[in-house]
Design a protein around this motif. Structure first.
Motif, PDB file in Angstrom:
ATOM      1  N   SER A  27      23.735  26.827  24.681  1.00 61.12           N
ATOM      2  CA  SER A  27      22.429  27.464  24.871  1.00 61.12           C
ATOM      3  C   SER A  27      22.447  28.230  26.183  1.00 61.12           C
ATOM      4  O   SER A  27      23.167  27.864  27.112  1.00 61.12           O
TER       5      SER A  27
ATOM      6  N   ALA B 104      20.804  29.702  29.774  1.00 61.89           N
ATOM      7  CA  ALA B 104      20.148  29.014  30.883  1.00 61.89           C
ATOM      8  C   ALA B 104      18.642  28.878  30.680  1.00 61.89           C
ATOM      9  O   ALA B 104      18.035  27.906  31.127  1.00 61.89           O
ATOM     10  N   ASN B 105      18.026  29.816  29.982  1.00 59.96           N
ATOM     11  CA  ASN B 105      16.575  29.782  29.780  1.00 59.96           C
ATOM     12  C   ASN B 105      16.167  29.335  28.384  1.00 59.96           C
ATOM     13  O   ASN B 105      15.008  29.467  28.010  1.00 59.96           O
ATOM     14  N   GLU B 106      17.117  28.821  27.601  1.00 56.87           N
ATOM     15  CA  GLU B 106      16.809  28.361  26.254  1.00 56.87           C
ATOM     16  C   GLU B 106      16.599  26.854  26.270  1.00 56.87           C
ATOM     17  O   GLU B 106      17.214  26.137  27.036  1.00 56.87           O
ATOM     18  N   ARG B 107      15.739  26.378  25.401  1.00 55.25           N
ATOM     19  CA  ARG B 107      15.422  24.950  25.391  1.00 55.25           C
ATOM     20  C   ARG B 107      16.238  24.204  24.334  1.00 55.25           C
ATOM     21  O   ARG B 107      16.730  24.794  23.374  1.00 55.25           O
TER      22      ARG B 107
END
Length: 69
Positions: A16, A18-21
Motif C-alpha cells: 500500500s 504511504a497515504n493508503e489505509r
C-alpha cells in the motif's frame, strides 16, 4: 494462524502507498469467526495470480515475482 495473519497484514502494508489505509475487521457470524484484511494498494497483477500459493514465490514492491529454491 499467527504467521498467516502476520503475512497478510505486513503484505497489505508493504504493497500500500504511504497515504493508503489498511482495514482489519473481526466478525462473528453464527458459529464462525471471520477476519477480513483489506488494503487499497496496487493489487496482484493478473499474470501473477496463478502463482500466489506457490511456496517459494515472492513479489517485490513492484509486483515482480522472484522464485527461490
Amino acid at each position: 494462524m499467527q504467521r498467516v495473519m502476520d503475512n497478510l497484514i505486513s503484505n497489505s502494508i508493504k504493497f500500500s502507498g504511504a497515504n493508503e489505509r489498511v482495514e482489519i475487521r473481526l466478525r462473528h457470524v453464527d458459529n464462525d469467526i471471520y477476519i477480513d484484511v483489506r488494503d487499497f494498494g496496487m493489487g496482484i497483477p493478473d499474470r501473477l495470480l496463478p502463482f500466489i500459493f506457490d511456496r517459494f514465490s515472492r513479489a517485490s514492491r513492484r509486483g515482480c515475482v522472484v522464485k527461490t529454491l
